[in-house]
Motif scaffolding. Sequence first.
Motif, PDB file in Angstrom:
ATOM      1  N   UNK A  45       4.793  33.109  19.117  1.00 23.02           N
ATOM      2  CA  UNK A  45       3.565  32.478  18.617  1.00 23.02           C
ATOM      3  C   UNK A  45       3.723  32.247  17.125  1.00 23.02           C
ATOM      4  N   UNK A  46       3.754  30.984  16.716  1.00 22.50           N
ATOM      5  CA  UNK A  46       3.956  30.666  15.305  1.00 22.50           C
ATOM      6  C   UNK A  46       2.640  30.649  14.540  1.00 22.50           C
ATOM      7  N   UNK A  47       2.670  31.208  13.336  1.00 27.81           N
ATOM      8  CA  UNK A  47       1.500  31.158  12.459  1.00 27.81           C
ATOM      9  C   UNK A  47       1.445  29.790  11.777  1.00 27.81           C
ATOM     10  N   UNK A  48       0.347  29.511  11.086  1.00 25.09           N
ATOM     11  CA  UNK A  48       0.239  28.251  10.351  1.00 25.09           C
ATOM     12  C   UNK A  48       1.333  28.147   9.282  1.00 25.09           C
ATOM     13  N   UNK A  49       1.652  29.278   8.666  1.00 24.90           N
ATOM     14  CA  UNK A  49       2.708  29.297   7.642  1.00 24.90           C
ATOM     15  C   UNK A  49       4.053  28.916   8.259  1.00 24.90           C
ATOM     16  N   UNK A  50       4.364  29.488   9.411  1.00 21.21           N
ATOM     17  CA  UNK A  50       5.633  29.183  10.078  1.00 21.21           C
ATOM     18  C   UNK A  50       5.693  27.714  10.521  1.00 21.21           C
ATOM     19  N   UNK A  51       4.581  27.201  11.019  1.00 21.40           N
ATOM     20  CA  UNK A  51       4.532  25.783  11.408  1.00 21.40           C
ATOM     21  C   UNK A  51       4.786  24.882  10.201  1.00 21.40           C
ATOM     22  N   UNK A  72      18.445  25.109  -1.877  1.00 22.86           N
ATOM     23  CA  UNK A  72      17.239  24.318  -2.132  1.00 22.86           C
ATOM     24  C   UNK A  72      16.217  24.518  -1.005  1.00 22.86           C
ATOM     25  N   UNK A  73      16.717  24.469   0.228  1.00 23.32           N
ATOM     26  CA  UNK A  73      15.860  24.644   1.406  1.00 23.32           C
ATOM     27  C   UNK A  73      15.159  25.999   1.386  1.00 23.32           C
ATOM     28  N   UNK A  74      15.909  27.045   1.092  1.00 21.90           N
ATOM     29  CA  UNK A  74      15.341  28.401   1.058  1.00 21.90           C
ATOM     30  C   UNK A  74      14.217  28.501   0.028  1.00 21.90           C
ATOM     31  N   UNK A  75      14.410  27.803  -1.093  1.00 23.66           N
ATOM     32  CA  UNK A  75      13.359  27.778  -2.115  1.00 23.66           C
ATOM     33  C   UNK A  75      12.119  27.047  -1.631  1.00 23.66           C
ATOM     34  N   UNK A  76      12.318  25.907  -0.991  1.00 23.74           N
ATOM     35  CA  UNK A  76      11.205  25.114  -0.478  1.00 23.74           C
ATOM     36  C   UNK A  76      10.427  25.861   0.615  1.00 23.74           C
ATOM     37  N   UNK A  77      11.143  26.616   1.437  1.00 23.50           N
ATOM     38  CA  UNK A  77      10.494  27.331   2.549  1.00 23.50           C
ATOM     39  C   UNK A  77      10.054  28.738   2.159  1.00 23.50           C
ATOM     40  N   UNK A  78      10.395  29.125   0.912  1.00 18.48           N
ATOM     41  CA  UNK A  78      10.056  30.470   0.397  1.00 18.48           C
ATOM     42  C   UNK A  78      10.608  31.576   1.304  1.00 18.48           C
ATOM     43  N   UNK A  79      11.880  31.411   1.668  1.00 11.83           N
ATOM     44  CA  UNK A  79      12.535  32.409   2.513  1.00 11.83           C
ATOM     45  C   UNK A  79      13.053  33.556   1.647  1.00 11.83           C
ATOM     46  N   UNK A  80      12.890  34.762   2.147  1.00 13.59           N
ATOM     47  CA  UNK A  80      13.404  35.947   1.458  1.00 13.59           C
ATOM     48  C   UNK A  80      14.498  36.581   2.303  1.00 13.59           C
ATOM     49  N   UNK A  81      15.357  37.365   1.636  1.00 11.15           N
ATOM     50  CA  UNK A  81      16.469  38.034   2.330  1.00 11.15           C
ATOM     51  C   UNK A  81      17.385  37.052   3.054  1.00 11.15           C
ATOM     52  N   UNK A 126      12.835  31.663  10.441  1.00 12.65           N
ATOM     53  CA  UNK A 126      11.419  31.269  10.369  1.00 12.65           C
ATOM     54  C   UNK A 126      10.624  31.994  11.454  1.00 12.65           C
ATOM     55  N   UNK A 127      11.187  32.063  12.654  1.00 10.92           N
ATOM     56  CA  UNK A 127      10.490  32.724  13.771  1.00 10.92           C
ATOM     57  C   UNK A 127      10.468  34.244  13.639  1.00 10.92           C
ATOM     58  N   UNK A 128      11.515  34.792  13.033  1.00 11.46           N
ATOM     59  CA  UNK A 128      11.646  36.254  12.887  1.00 11.46           C
ATOM     60  C   UNK A 128      11.890  36.573  11.408  1.00 11.46           C
ATOM     61  N   UNK A 129      10.819  36.581  10.613  1.00  6.81           N
ATOM     62  CA  UNK A 129      10.956  36.692   9.154  1.00  6.81           C
ATOM     63  C   UNK A 129      11.634  37.977   8.668  1.00  6.81           C
ATOM     64  N   UNK A 130      11.667  39.021   9.504  1.00  9.50           N
ATOM     65  CA  UNK A 130      12.282  40.292   9.080  1.00  9.50           C
ATOM     66  C   UNK A 130      13.802  40.210   8.983  1.00  9.50           C
TER      67      UNK A 130
END
Length: 239
Positions: free
Chosen positions: A16-22, A111-120, A89-93
């Motif tokens: 189940x994706x959140x609005x942020x993940x979508x 660049x993509x990681x910055x745009x999507x605000x991905x961590x780790x 994106x689906x499993x942020x941990x």
Amino acid sequence: MTEEQFYDSLRQKGIELSDVQKQQFKRYFEVLVEWNEKMNLTAITDAPSVYLKHFYDSITSSFYVDLTAVESICDVGAGAGFPSVPLKICYPHLQVTIVDSLNKRINFLNHLAGELELENVAFVHARAEDFGRNPKYREQFDLVTARAVARLSVLSELCLPIAKVGGLFVSMKGAAASEELQEGAKAVKLLGAKLQEEHEFLLPEENSERHIFIFKKSKQTPKKYPRKPGVPNKTPITG
């Protein structure tokens, strides 16, 4: 596959994706198309095809592997980020490391990681053979995966050296999978793993054949592997 069909298909699989993940998937598509005008990342650029053949297809391995029990993933030769960024994106941990031999793809991923605000997430510019010999990465990952990189006999030598003992190597394959499995059996065994599960399914809508092989690594990979860059491809471990 429309965005809504994509969300519904994942929901049916328990994701189940959140609005942020979508929003992350939406932005991923936009950035992919923007950068594809400057450099060749993918031949697939229309939204329905990207959502099906890149995003959904990348996530299919999680239907068969419990990623909630996995901490670290390494994606070998991810190109534009498939399959590991959709999985992230689906499993942020997940702690995701991507290795790719082309620096311009690494620039895109940063660049993509910055745009999507991905961590780790970490992106490493290296040949997979050199990466696999580096003590920092060798036998460090819970799960190693790759999509559309090489035949299984070659891919095993690039992926298994970096999987932990007790970890998994997940290979995503198409219609020639059975032949590749037979051809790659010697390499898989020699490098310290054995086939744990095999799953076959059809990609929705286009009904193209997909196979997911899940290999469990039971012992350390001999130190001589991977061999020097280019050698696995020229002389795969077969027989």
